[in-house]
Scaffold this motif. Structure first.
Motif, PDB file in Angstrom:
ATOM      1  N   HIS A  52     -73.489  44.076  60.000  1.00  0.00           N
ATOM      2  CA  HIS A  52     -73.321  45.329  60.562  1.00  0.00           C
ATOM      3  C   HIS A  52     -73.999  46.109  60.237  1.00  0.00           C
ATOM      4  CE1 HIS A  52     -70.971  48.241  62.539  1.00  0.00           C
ATOM      5  NE2 HIS A  52     -71.312  49.144  61.543  1.00  0.00           N
ATOM      6  N   MET A  53     -73.802  46.907  59.056  1.00  0.00           N
ATOM      7  CA  MET A  53     -74.663  47.676  58.072  1.00  0.00           C
ATOM      8  C   MET A  53     -76.222  47.739  58.731  1.00  0.00           C
ATOM      9  SD  MET A  53     -72.234  49.820  56.918  1.00  0.00           S
ATOM     10  CE  MET A  53     -73.114  50.427  55.610  1.00  0.00           C
ATOM     11  N   ASP A  54     -76.942  45.970  58.237  1.00  0.00           N
ATOM     12  CA  ASP A  54     -78.383  46.120  58.002  1.00  0.00           C
ATOM     13  C   ASP A  54     -78.734  46.944  59.910  1.00  0.00           C
ATOM     14  OD1 ASP A  54     -80.955  45.370  56.970  1.00  0.00           O
ATOM     15  OD2 ASP A  54     -80.474  43.556  58.391  1.00  0.00           O
ATOM     16  N   GLU A  55     -77.803  46.547  60.185  1.00  0.00           N
ATOM     17  CA  GLU A  55     -78.253  46.598  62.250  1.00  0.00           C
ATOM     18  C   GLU A  55     -77.570  48.162  62.832  1.00  0.00           C
ATOM     19  OE1 GLU A  55     -74.922  44.277  63.976  1.00  0.00           O
ATOM     20  OE2 GLU A  55     -76.263  42.727  64.118  1.00  0.00           O
ATOM     21  N   SER A  56     -77.094  48.845  62.033  1.00  0.00           N
ATOM     22  CA  SER A  56     -76.546  50.135  61.908  1.00  0.00           C
ATOM     23  C   SER A  56     -77.408  51.260  60.955  1.00  0.00           C
ATOM     24  CB  SER A  56     -75.287  50.617  61.752  1.00  0.00           C
ATOM     25  OG  SER A  56     -74.494  50.056  62.998  1.00  0.00           O
ATOM     26  N   TYR A  57     -77.993  50.777  60.093  1.00  0.00           N
ATOM     27  CA  TYR A  57     -78.558  51.870  58.995  1.00  0.00           C
ATOM     28  C   TYR A  57     -79.439  51.318  58.092  1.00  0.00           C
ATOM     29  CZ  TYR A  57     -73.601  53.739  59.193  1.00  0.00           C
ATOM     30  OH  TYR A  57     -72.384  53.943  60.252  1.00  0.00           O
ATOM     31  N   GLU A  58     -81.042  51.984  57.722  1.00  0.00           N
ATOM     32  CA  GLU A  58     -81.498  51.255  57.319  1.00  0.00           C
ATOM     33  C   GLU A  58     -81.537  51.982  55.401  1.00  0.00           C
ATOM     34  OE1 GLU A  58     -84.686  49.365  55.205  1.00  0.00           O
ATOM     35  OE2 GLU A  58     -84.139  49.407  57.739  1.00  0.00           O
ATOM     36  N   GLU A  59     -81.114  52.381  54.852  1.00  0.00           N
ATOM     37  CA  GLU A  59     -81.292  52.474  53.075  1.00  0.00           C
ATOM     38  C   GLU A  59     -81.533  51.610  51.801  1.00  0.00           C
ATOM     39  OE1 GLU A  59     -76.250  54.052  54.570  1.00  0.00           O
ATOM     40  OE2 GLU A  59     -76.324  52.864  52.752  1.00  0.00           O
ATOM     41  N   THR A  60     -81.775  52.650  51.400  1.00  0.00           N
ATOM     42  CA  THR A  60     -82.877  52.657  49.732  1.00  0.00           C
ATOM     43  C   THR A  60     -81.660  53.719  48.943  1.00  0.00           C
ATOM     44  OG1 THR A  60     -84.308  51.989  50.662  1.00  0.00           O
ATOM     45  CG2 THR A  60     -84.514  52.593  48.135  1.00  0.00           C
ATOM     46  N   LEU A  61     -80.841  52.670  47.489  1.00  0.00           N
ATOM     47  CA  LEU A  61     -80.672  53.475  46.621  1.00  0.00           C
ATOM     48  C   LEU A  61     -81.221  54.012  45.623  1.00  0.00           C
ATOM     49  CD1 LEU A  61     -77.726  51.341  45.969  1.00  0.00           C
ATOM     50  CD2 LEU A  61     -77.622  52.910  48.418  1.00  0.00           C
ATOM     51  N   MET A  62     -81.579  55.866  45.210  1.00  0.00           N
ATOM     52  CA  MET A  62     -81.904  55.867  44.253  1.00  0.00           C
ATOM     53  C   MET A  62     -81.556  56.738  43.488  1.00  0.00           C
ATOM     54  SD  MET A  62     -85.019  57.578  47.655  1.00  0.00           S
ATOM     55  CE  MET A  62     -85.130  59.393  46.569  1.00  0.00           C
ATOM     56  N   ASP A  63     -82.462  56.922  41.637  1.00  0.00           N
ATOM     57  CA  ASP A  63     -81.067  58.391  41.283  1.00  0.00           C
ATOM     58  C   ASP A  63     -80.201  57.535  40.435  1.00  0.00           C
ATOM     59  OD1 ASP A  63     -83.699  60.000  40.783  1.00  0.00           O
ATOM     60  OD2 ASP A  63     -82.328  60.728  42.284  1.00  0.00           O
ATOM     61  N   MET A  64     -80.112  55.721  40.625  1.00  0.00           N
ATOM     62  CA  MET A  64     -78.753  54.964  39.928  1.00  0.00           C
ATOM     63  C   MET A  64     -79.097  55.330  38.652  1.00  0.00           C
ATOM     64  SD  MET A  64     -79.669  51.539  41.918  1.00  0.00           S
ATOM     65  CE  MET A  64     -77.505  50.731  42.444  1.00  0.00           C
ATOM     66  N   PHE A  65     -77.416  55.379  38.239  1.00  0.00           N
ATOM     67  CA  PHE A  65     -77.298  55.482  36.901  1.00  0.00           C
ATOM     68  C   PHE A  65     -76.173  54.863  36.361  1.00  0.00           C
ATOM     69  CE2 PHE A  65     -78.855  59.647  37.685  1.00  0.00           C
ATOM     70  CZ  PHE A  65     -79.497  60.022  36.253  1.00  0.00           C
ATOM     71  N   PHE A  66     -75.552  53.699  36.032  1.00  0.00           N
ATOM     72  CA  PHE A  66     -75.372  52.751  36.142  1.00  0.00           C
ATOM     73  C   PHE A  66     -73.980  53.008  34.314  1.00  0.00           C
ATOM     74  CE2 PHE A  66     -78.141  51.711  37.894  1.00  0.00           C
ATOM     75  CZ  PHE A  66     -78.123  50.287  39.125  1.00  0.00           C
TER      76      PHE A  66
END
Length: 133
Positions: A52-66
């Motif tokens: 569902h998410m793949d159909e509705s949104y195109e997202e990339t995560l940036m500035d990741m802090f773990f």
């Protein structure tokens, strides 16, 4: 592999749209706690969510802090979502490929070398504002 390494791999798979790779890192009884709505239990429901998410949104995560804790059972991650709203959802604004940049965070639990919980938080009213402009 440490919990931190597993979670970093999970998010690398997300950014590469490697859904099979993401699913392979999940515990069979994974508990997905979304920002809104009821938790989903199990890989089957998580797989439906990903589709569902793949159909509705195109997202990339940036500035990741773990952030990992000493028992190696939990990892937190802070990130910025760089997205495109492709397909509208009931109760949300109409989609017409609006772009958005949204801060978010997730908390993950691990069990038996697999991700057993994914809890995600973001500011929904801010997201609505961003895609409504």
């Amino acid at each position: 592999m440490t919990s931190l390494e597993i979670v970093k791999q999970y998010y690398a798979c997300f950014n590469n749209k490697d859904w099979a790779g993401m699913l392979a890192l999940l515990h069979p009884e994974v508990r997905h706690e979304p920002n809104q709505g009821e938790p989903r239990i199990g890989i089957e429901l998580f797989t439906e969510f990903l589709k569902h998410m793949d159909e509705s949104y195109e997202e990339t995560l940036m500035d990741m802090f773990f952030f990992a804790e000493p028992t190696d059972e939990r990892v937190a991650v802070e990130f910025v979502v760089n997205g495109i709203y492709k397909k509208g959802e009931e109760g949300l604004p109409e989609a017409h490929n609006q772009t958005y940049i949204l801060p978010a965070a997730a908390f993950l639990g691990l069990k038996d070398g697999k991700i057993s919980r994914v809890t995600t938080y973001y500011n929904l009213p801010l997201w609505i504002q961003l895609v409504s402009e």
